[in-house]
Design an enzyme around this catalytic site. Structure first.
Site, mmCIF file in Angstrom:
data_model
loop_
_atom_site.group_PDB
_atom_site.id
_atom_site.type_symbol
_atom_site.label_atom_id
_atom_site.label_comp_id
_atom_site.label_asym_id
_atom_site.label_seq_id
_atom_site.Cartn_x
_atom_site.Cartn_y
_atom_site.Cartn_z
ATOM 1 N N GLU A 251 9.961 -1.550 2.197
ATOM 2 C CA GLU A 251 9.104 -2.085 3.257
ATOM 3 C C GLU A 251 9.573 -3.466 3.659
ATOM 4 O O GLU A 251 10.031 -4.251 2.832
ATOM 5 C CB GLU A 251 7.653 -2.205 2.774
ATOM 6 C CG GLU A 251 6.930 -0.897 2.585
ATOM 7 C CD GLU A 251 5.436 -1.101 2.346
ATOM 8 O OE1 GLU A 251 4.988 -2.270 2.349
ATOM 9 O OE2 GLU A 251 4.725 -0.107 2.175
ATOM 10 N N LYS A 253 9.023 -7.252 4.358
ATOM 11 C CA LYS A 253 8.113 -8.276 3.839
ATOM 12 C C LYS A 253 7.801 -9.248 4.970
ATOM 13 O O LYS A 253 8.698 -9.881 5.512
ATOM 14 C CB LYS A 253 8.755 -9.027 2.660
ATOM 15 C CG LYS A 253 7.974 -10.260 2.214
ATOM 16 C CD LYS A 253 6.645 -9.894 1.609
ATOM 17 C CE LYS A 253 5.904 -11.135 1.112
ATOM 18 N NZ LYS A 253 5.317 -11.943 2.209
ATOM 19 N N ARG A 258 -1.370 -12.896 3.003
ATOM 20 C CA ARG A 258 -1.763 -11.599 2.468
ATOM 21 C C ARG A 258 -3.284 -11.541 2.362
ATOM 22 O O ARG A 258 -3.906 -12.449 1.812
ATOM 23 C CB ARG A 258 -1.121 -11.365 1.102
ATOM 24 C CG ARG A 258 -1.482 -10.022 0.484
ATOM 25 C CD ARG A 258 -0.680 -9.787 -0.775
ATOM 26 N NE ARG A 258 -1.037 -8.514 -1.416
ATOM 27 C CZ ARG A 258 -0.376 -8.008 -2.459
ATOM 28 N NH1 ARG A 258 0.649 -8.650 -2.967
ATOM 29 N NH2 ARG A 258 -0.756 -6.861 -2.989
ATOM 30 N N ARG A 274 -5.094 -13.480 -1.825
ATOM 31 C CA ARG A 274 -4.644 -13.063 -3.153
ATOM 32 C C ARG A 274 -5.295 -13.902 -4.254
ATOM 33 O O ARG A 274 -5.352 -13.485 -5.407
ATOM 34 C CB ARG A 274 -3.125 -13.140 -3.268
ATOM 35 C CG ARG A 274 -2.549 -14.488 -2.974
ATOM 36 C CD ARG A 274 -1.037 -14.513 -3.055
ATOM 37 N NE ARG A 274 -0.592 -14.524 -4.432
ATOM 38 C CZ ARG A 274 0.678 -14.692 -4.799
ATOM 39 N NH1 ARG A 274 1.612 -14.820 -3.886
ATOM 40 N NH2 ARG A 274 1.013 -14.726 -6.063
ATOM 41 N N GLU A 304 -0.801 -7.964 5.825
ATOM 42 C CA GLU A 304 -0.305 -9.322 6.014
ATOM 43 C C GLU A 304 -0.711 -9.794 7.405
ATOM 44 O O GLU A 304 -0.399 -9.139 8.417
ATOM 45 C CB GLU A 304 1.216 -9.344 5.873
ATOM 46 C CG GLU A 304 1.795 -10.708 5.645
ATOM 47 C CD GLU A 304 1.832 -11.117 4.177
ATOM 48 O OE1 GLU A 304 2.208 -12.271 3.902
ATOM 49 O OE2 GLU A 304 1.476 -10.285 3.313
ATOM 50 N N PHE A 344 -0.271 -2.384 4.710
ATOM 51 C CA PHE A 344 0.679 -1.714 3.824
ATOM 52 C C PHE A 344 0.040 -0.954 2.670
ATOM 53 O O PHE A 344 0.740 -0.274 1.921
ATOM 54 C CB PHE A 344 1.702 -2.712 3.263
ATOM 55 C CG PHE A 344 1.114 -3.884 2.517
ATOM 56 C CD1 PHE A 344 0.695 -3.770 1.202
ATOM 57 C CD2 PHE A 344 1.000 -5.116 3.138
ATOM 58 C CE1 PHE A 344 0.174 -4.847 0.523
ATOM 59 C CE2 PHE A 344 0.476 -6.205 2.470
ATOM 60 C CZ PHE A 344 0.066 -6.071 1.156
#
Length: 394
Positions: A251, A253, A258, A274, A304, A344
């Site tokens: 994937e 980035k 995030r 996070r 993201e 994701f």
């Protein structure tokens, strides 16, 4: 349970450094703790009074805490400030000042209870609006007036977020396993329980009420953030594929913030970072994107948030999205820095915990859960089984 029992454990933990000694002392504290107070004491050992994601902020700056110490010790803020400079620690300064009072006060019997302390700290956190600083000051000074010098040391460190015990959540989990789950073999079950709810008190309460089997039955739930998984670095494509059984998904980035988005049954959508900070107010446009494009009534997904020019199809630098991390001027910031959400991961959808499913099935569920738009996208990803192909994607 008296708060001095917790304070004495804090003192002992400060004086040892080995993981084994830290675990043993924590285990002794947890063994002394009544089952009903175990969640509270676990939070206190984390330097908290509630789960981190609850966002309970005591709002106690050091200057205000210094005034509370001065009130309790019958002196002025200047003397407390001077002692803080000398000792380098407000907690130690308070301990020394209270210990220097007349013998009757300096040697006062420990009378504070854990429940009383936490209740008062919650009142401090809840104080808002006109007169709130005076109320916070009065509540903390009231605790310090009754505290022993040792209790005062740690009360001050707790309210100023400077507990410094040298332990983390893993050590507390070790101690919980030792006292309430039969030993270290139970640690992975407790750790997974914590990973999927980010609430050490909930894990402790579940353990003492239902045993290890009940902790094993904990499932992800909207409204309770799940600890984020972090990447591990490997040297080359061949090593990556070997570690992942010969096939993987590669994937892109994205360079942004995030977020873990939770939609609960009442339709509320919350965004957590996070580090478990709730940031929905900073990104109301992302909340709107999910309200319109997320299908399941209840869901947990990850993505993201990236500064994104949808008209040009252009991703913008990380520094721009960080301009959105503010408490004021949000409406203007939305105009100045438009963002997109690149999703994701889907962890939960309408009653189904997806965390134990293999990635391809979670990815398929994520695609089915979203109605895509220019600013609500899936991450670019490709399944590969050949090192050369993986290198080409990199």
């Amino acid at each position: 349970m008296r708060y001095v029992i917790v304070a004495e454990a804090y003192r002992d933990l400060e004086q040892v450094s080995s993981r084994l000694a830290l675990t043993e002392r924590l285990a002794a504290l947890l063994a002394q703790t009544p089952d009903g107070l175990l969640p509270t004491v676990c939070y206190l050992c984390q330097g908290l009074i509630a789960p981190e994601f609850a966002g309970v902020d005591l709002g106690m700056a050091e200057k205000l805490a210094i005034r509370a110490v001065a009130t309790a010790a019958g002196t002025d803020a200047a003397q407390v400030t001077a002692l803080v400079r000398e000792t380098g620690d407000l907690g130690q300064a308070a301990e020394r000042l209270l210990g220097q009072l007349v013998p009757e006060a300096g040697g006062r019997a420990a009378s504070l209870g854990v429940t009383e302390v936490v209740h008062t700290l919650r009142e401090i956190a809840a104080a808002e609006g006109a007169g709130s600083q005076g109320r916070k000051l009065g509540l903390l000074a009231g605790l310090l007036t009754r505290a022993t010098p040792l209790e005062a040391r740690y009360l001050l460190r707790l309210v100023t977020r400077n507990l410094r015990l040298g332990i983390g959540t893993p050590t507390i989990l070790d101690a919980l396993a030792q006292v309430h789950a039969g030993g270290k073999a139970a640690r992975p079950v407790l750790e997974r329980g914590y990973n999927i709810c980010c609430d050490l008190g909930k894990v402790a309460a579940t353990l003492v009420s239902g045993g290890l089997a009940a902790v094993e039955q904990l499932r992800v739930a909207p409204g309770n953030p799940v600890r984020v998984m972090l990447a591990q670095r490997l040297a080359d494509a061949g090593e990556i594929l070997a570690r992942l059984g010969g096939q993987c998904a590669a994937e892109y980035k994205y360079d942004g913030v995030r977020v873990q988005a939770h939609r609960t049954a009442d339709g509320t959508i919350e965004l957590f970072t996070r580090r478990l900070e709730e940031i929905s107010d900073q990104f109301p446009d992302v909340v709107e994107l999910l309200a319109a494009g997320l299908g399941p009534r209840e869901a947990i997904l990850e993505g993201e948030v990236v500064a994104y020019d949808a008209a040009a199809g252009e991703l913008r630098p990380f520094g721009e999205v960080m301009l959105r991390r503010r408490k004021h001027g949000i409406d203007q910031a939305i105009q100045d820095v438009p963002v997109g959400l690149f999703c994701f991961e889907l962890l939960y959808a309408d009653g189904e915990d997806l965390t134990m499913l293999p990635y391809p099935r979670r990815r398929a569920a994520l695609e089915a859960a979203l109605t895509l738009s220019p600013r609500l996208r899936l991450t670019t990803a490709a399944e590969v089984a050949d090192p050369a192909a993986l290198d080409a994607i990199f």
